[in-house]
Enzyme design. Structure first.
Site, PDB file in Angstrom:
ATOM      1  N   ASP A  37       0.875  -1.175   0.000  1.00 10.05           N
ATOM      2  CA  ASP A  37       0.000   0.000   0.000  1.00 10.05           C
ATOM      3  C   ASP A  37       0.910   1.222   0.000  1.00 10.05           C
ATOM      4  OD1 ASP A  37      -3.269   0.167   1.127  1.00 10.05           O
ATOM      5  OD2 ASP A  37      -2.122   2.010   0.774  1.00 10.05           O
ATOM      6  N   SER A 130     -16.557  -2.754 -10.400  1.00  6.17           N
ATOM      7  CA  SER A 130     -17.626  -2.027  -9.707  1.00  6.17           C
ATOM      8  C   SER A 130     -18.935  -2.116 -10.461  1.00  6.17           C
ATOM      9  CB  SER A 130     -17.202  -0.561  -9.607  1.00  6.17           C
ATOM     10  OG  SER A 130     -18.292   0.245  -9.260  1.00  6.17           O
ATOM     11  N   TYR A 155     -13.597   7.781 -13.025  1.00  5.87           N
ATOM     12  CA  TYR A 155     -13.407   6.624 -12.140  1.00  5.87           C
ATOM     13  C   TYR A 155     -14.083   5.378 -12.746  1.00  5.87           C
ATOM     14  CZ  TYR A 155     -14.806   3.342  -8.527  1.00  5.87           C
ATOM     15  OH  TYR A 155     -15.065   2.195  -7.842  1.00  5.87           O
ATOM     16  N   LYS A 159     -12.601   1.608 -14.403  1.00 11.86           N
ATOM     17  CA  LYS A 159     -13.027   0.233 -14.097  1.00 11.86           C
ATOM     18  C   LYS A 159     -13.348  -0.526 -15.386  1.00 11.86           C
ATOM     19  CE  LYS A 159     -12.460   0.485  -9.701  1.00 11.86           C
ATOM     20  NZ  LYS A 159     -11.315  -0.203  -9.097  1.00 11.86           N
ATOM     21  N   PHE A 183     -21.014  -4.166  -5.504  1.00 11.58           N
ATOM     22  CA  PHE A 183     -22.106  -3.203  -5.378  1.00 11.58           C
ATOM     23  C   PHE A 183     -21.700  -2.203  -4.282  1.00 11.58           C
ATOM     24  CE2 PHE A 183     -25.102  -4.198  -8.686  1.00 11.58           C
ATOM     25  CZ  PHE A 183     -24.369  -5.205  -9.291  1.00 11.58           C
TER      26      PHE A 183
END
Ligand code: UFG
Length: 344
Positions: A37, A130, A155, A159, A183
């Site tokens: 990270d 997503s 964004y 995806k 979701f």
């Protein structure tokens, strides 16, 4: 999951909300893990929480996935065969204002991971996609076959693009990949030692609710009560983060055990049930026995009216099903909020 045991999984974005919960579930399922990270939207709170829950020291490298050299060192150093790639920017509104920041980060990091997986012969990848890829679908619930609509934010476009990159990378190599279309992930681990830790003013509904309940925010704005839904507010499919984390374990095990039907697969990860914003607010108050200060505000630009998942494919193929009730999930979100505030 015998063959899956003792396999090592690299988790990018491991200090984040879904990443940290997934580390816990992987360890509890018998996997070894390594996490990376860059702390761009997190700190070490949740990593420490993962260690407290599991009693294990998490091998961790503070690395930006966009830094090819640094990531290559991770690939050289650790012997994982599978990767779960969470690391990404995720603020929808910010992505509209700063699209290039989103395209560079979310796409460059994914390209690095895939190139390095090919170079170092690593086998399996799970990508965090997503429900946003469906846009405002006319048919509900959405199945994995429901056509993707043009993204309404940069964004969302990252995806879609990353899904396509994964499809093409898999088609041209030995790599296996699964895209999980999340979701609305909410809630926290039952221990309350890990949870969602948004920086600044939360964009998402549940962190805004819990921060309003704890007095950090004055009032929740419910964005719109004039949609053509039963109570006028938007409908979403709220999925518990621990259930969501378990879907990643099932996806990795499926590829390791060779149970995948195609080398690139997509699964919806939701509950299959739609809940309105006002229902959720009411339930949060009831479950946690408190009163929330909220008002009706204008619609938020870019919101779809209603979306929820058909989860048949994940249920039958992954053998995964959401378990936790929405009540328990909302209680866990409040418990986590109180824990975090008690540490300040
Ligand atoms: N909402 C409010 N008030 C708030 C925040 C949200 O009323 O302060 C409403 C929104 O209008 C929406 C619902 O709560 O109707 C859920 O909003 P979130 O921001 O929590 O979640 P979204 O459904 O907008 O977005 C989520 C993820 C995105 C993903 C998107 C796909 O956060 O990453 O689903 O639809 F892209």
């Amino acid at each position: 999951m015998e063959t899956a045991k003792k396999q090592c999984v690299l988790v990018t974005g491991g200090a984040g909300f879904i990443g940290s919960h997934t580390l816990v579930e992987l360890i509890e399922a018998g996997f070894d893990v390594v996490a990376v990270d860059n702390f761009s939207n997190s700190d070490d709170t949740c990593l420490k929480g993962v260690e407290a829950i599991t009693g294990k020291k998490i091998p961790f490298e503070e690395v930006d996935c966009c830094d090819y050299q640094a990531m290559e060192n991770v690939f050289k150093h650790y012997e994982f065969d599978s990767v779960i790639h969470f690391a990404a920017f995720k603020a929808v509104g910010e992505s509209v204002e700063m699209p290039l920041k989103y395209y560079r980060n979310n796409i460059a990091s994914f390209l690095n991971i895939l190139e390095l997986m090919q170079k170092y012969n690593r086998s399996n990848i799970v990508f965090s996609s997503s429900a946003t890829v469906y846009g405002e679908s006319e048919v509900l619930p959405v199945t994995e076959e429901t056509p993707r609509l043009p993204a309404t934010s940069s964004y969302g476009n990252t995806k879609q693009i990353c899904e396509d990159i994964l499809r093409d990378a898999v088609a041209s190599s030995k790599l296996k990949g699964i895209a999980l279309r999340y979701f609305n992930p909410i809630g926290a681990h039952p221990s309350a030692l890990i949870g969602e830790l948004p920086r600044g003013v939360p964009n998402n509904l549940v962190p805004f609710i819990t921060q309003t309940a704890s007095g950090i925010r004055e009032c929740l704005s419910v964005f719109g009560n004039d949609y053509p839904t039963p109570d006028g507010s938007c409908i979403r499919d709220y999925i518990d983060v621990v259930d969501l984390a378990k879907a990643h374990v099932s996806a990795i095990a499926r590829m390791i055990e060779g149970k995948n039907k195609q080398n690139y697969e997509i699964f919806n990860v939701g509950t299959g049930k739609g809940t309105s914003v006002l229902e959720l607010v009411e339930m949060f108050q009831r479950v946690n026995n408190l009163k929330l200060n909220y008002k009706i505000a204008p619609r938020r630009q870019g919101d779809v009216m209603s979306i929820y998942a058909d989860t048949t494919l994940a249920n039958t193929e992954l053998g995964w099903k959401a378990q936790r009730s929405l009540e328990d999930t909302l209680a866990s979100a409040w418990k986590w909020e109180q824990y975090i505030r008690s540490k300040e």
